[in-house]
Enzyme design. Structure first.
Site, PDB file in Angstrom:
ATOM      1  N   TRP A  45     -11.898-109.782 -76.147  1.00 61.64           N
ATOM      2  CA  TRP A  45     -10.791-109.996 -76.782  1.00 61.64           C
ATOM      3  C   TRP A  45      -9.372-110.185 -75.984  1.00 61.64           C
ATOM      4  O   TRP A  45      -8.549-110.602 -76.974  1.00 61.64           O
ATOM      5  CB  TRP A  45     -10.630-108.410 -77.695  1.00 61.64           C
ATOM      6  CG  TRP A  45     -10.442-107.233 -76.486  1.00 61.64           C
ATOM      7  CD1 TRP A  45     -11.548-106.502 -76.536  1.00 61.64           C
ATOM      8  CD2 TRP A  45      -9.429-106.704 -76.065  1.00 61.64           C
ATOM      9  NE1 TRP A  45     -11.075-105.492 -75.558  1.00 61.64           N
ATOM     10  CE2 TRP A  45      -9.953-105.666 -75.238  1.00 61.64           C
ATOM     11  CE3 TRP A  45      -8.106-107.054 -76.007  1.00 61.64           C
ATOM     12  CZ2 TRP A  45      -8.912-105.194 -74.503  1.00 61.64           C
ATOM     13  CZ3 TRP A  45      -7.415-106.288 -75.057  1.00 61.64           C
ATOM     14  CH2 TRP A  45      -7.696-105.560 -74.417  1.00 61.64           C
ATOM     15  N   GLY A  48      -7.569-113.477 -77.122  1.00 59.70           N
ATOM     16  CA  GLY A  48      -7.058-113.942 -78.643  1.00 59.70           C
ATOM     17  C   GLY A  48      -6.338-112.771 -79.169  1.00 59.70           C
ATOM     18  O   GLY A  48      -5.743-113.059 -80.298  1.00 59.70           O
ATOM     19  N   HIS A  49      -6.220-111.555 -78.646  1.00 58.21           N
ATOM     20  CA  HIS A  49      -5.439-110.533 -79.053  1.00 58.21           C
ATOM     21  C   HIS A  49      -4.434-109.776 -77.977  1.00 58.21           C
ATOM     22  O   HIS A  49      -4.778-108.759 -77.702  1.00 58.21           O
ATOM     23  CB  HIS A  49      -6.350-109.567 -79.590  1.00 58.21           C
ATOM     24  CG  HIS A  49      -5.788-108.351 -80.561  1.00 58.21           C
ATOM     25  ND1 HIS A  49      -5.324-107.059 -80.190  1.00 58.21           N
ATOM     26  CD2 HIS A  49      -5.625-108.504 -81.826  1.00 58.21           C
ATOM     27  CE1 HIS A  49      -4.947-106.441 -81.192  1.00 58.21           C
ATOM     28  NE2 HIS A  49      -4.913-107.383 -82.322  1.00 58.21           N
ATOM     29  N   PHE A  50      -3.333-110.399 -77.752  1.00 57.20           N
ATOM     30  CA  PHE A  50      -2.781-111.542 -78.280  1.00 57.20           C
ATOM     31  C   PHE A  50      -2.419-112.531 -77.064  1.00 57.20           C
ATOM     32  O   PHE A  50      -2.288-111.968 -76.104  1.00 57.20           O
ATOM     33  CB  PHE A  50      -1.321-110.960 -78.821  1.00 57.20           C
ATOM     34  CG  PHE A  50      -1.369-110.113 -79.883  1.00 57.20           C
ATOM     35  CD1 PHE A  50      -1.728-110.627 -81.184  1.00 57.20           C
ATOM     36  CD2 PHE A  50      -1.380-108.623 -79.837  1.00 57.20           C
ATOM     37  CE1 PHE A  50      -1.945-109.421 -82.465  1.00 57.20           C
ATOM     38  CE2 PHE A  50      -1.371-107.826 -80.969  1.00 57.20           C
ATOM     39  CZ  PHE A  50      -1.848-108.282 -82.018  1.00 57.20           C
ATOM     40  N   VAL A  55      -3.516-106.902 -76.027  1.00 61.68           N
ATOM     41  CA  VAL A  55      -3.286-105.510 -76.558  1.00 61.68           C
ATOM     42  C   VAL A  55      -4.909-104.986 -76.984  1.00 61.68           C
ATOM     43  O   VAL A  55      -5.514-105.926 -77.844  1.00 61.68           O
ATOM     44  CB  VAL A  55      -2.410-105.072 -77.460  1.00 61.68           C
ATOM     45  CG1 VAL A  55      -2.585-104.036 -78.135  1.00 61.68           C
ATOM     46  CG2 VAL A  55      -0.925-105.585 -77.133  1.00 61.68           C
TER      47      VAL A  55
END
Length: 143
Positions: A45, A48-50, A55
């Site tokens: 993740w 893409g987050h962020f 996070v």
């Protein structure tokens, strides 16, 4: 009683990249469990987050707490080889950001079990400070 990845995989049906606990450091089957998740910068993740500020998504923190609780449930002999499904997620609160480099300490204490349905209180901490907490309800699949 400590458990490594292979022992956890013998209890839980989850596999990477969705197995979200790395080790179990305390286990009282049917009662309580403490596990750890080492949050790495190569998690699926992070890009893409962020972008530029990874996070850990709150839903993944909740899933890590649930997997921790599932170890307590599925380590009981009568539940071996079964799956524990979410039946409810209540009173979840997030208290701090979790990011790569953090070590999540996950704890779940089972409060009530009636037949295949149970409930537990779970916490996720980083450095002893609360990151998230909630009450999780589960249903163990029946044979």
């Amino acid at each position: 009683m400590g458990l490594g990845r292979s022992e956890i995989e013998a209890i839980l049906p989850h596999r990477p990249p969705f197995l979200l606990i790395d080790e179990v450091v305390e286990l009282e089957p049917g009662s309580r469990v403490v596990a750890r998740k080492h949050v790495r910068d190569d998690e699926f993740w992070t890009a893409g987050h962020f972008p530029g500020r990874p996070v850990m998504p709150g839903v993944l923190i909740v899933e890590a707490m649930a997997q921790t609780g599932a170890v307590a449930v599925l380590s009981e002999e009568q539940n071996r080889g079964r799956i524990a499904f979410f039946a409810g997620i209540d009173d979840v609160r997030f208290k701090r950001i979790v990011e790569p480099g953090d070590e999540l300490e996950l704890e779940c204490t089972l409060e009530r079990i009636r037949g295949p349905i149970g409930r537990g209180r779970a916490t996720a901490k980083v450095g002893g400070k609360l990151a998230a907490r909630g009450t999780l309800t589960f249903a163990v699949e029946q044979a």
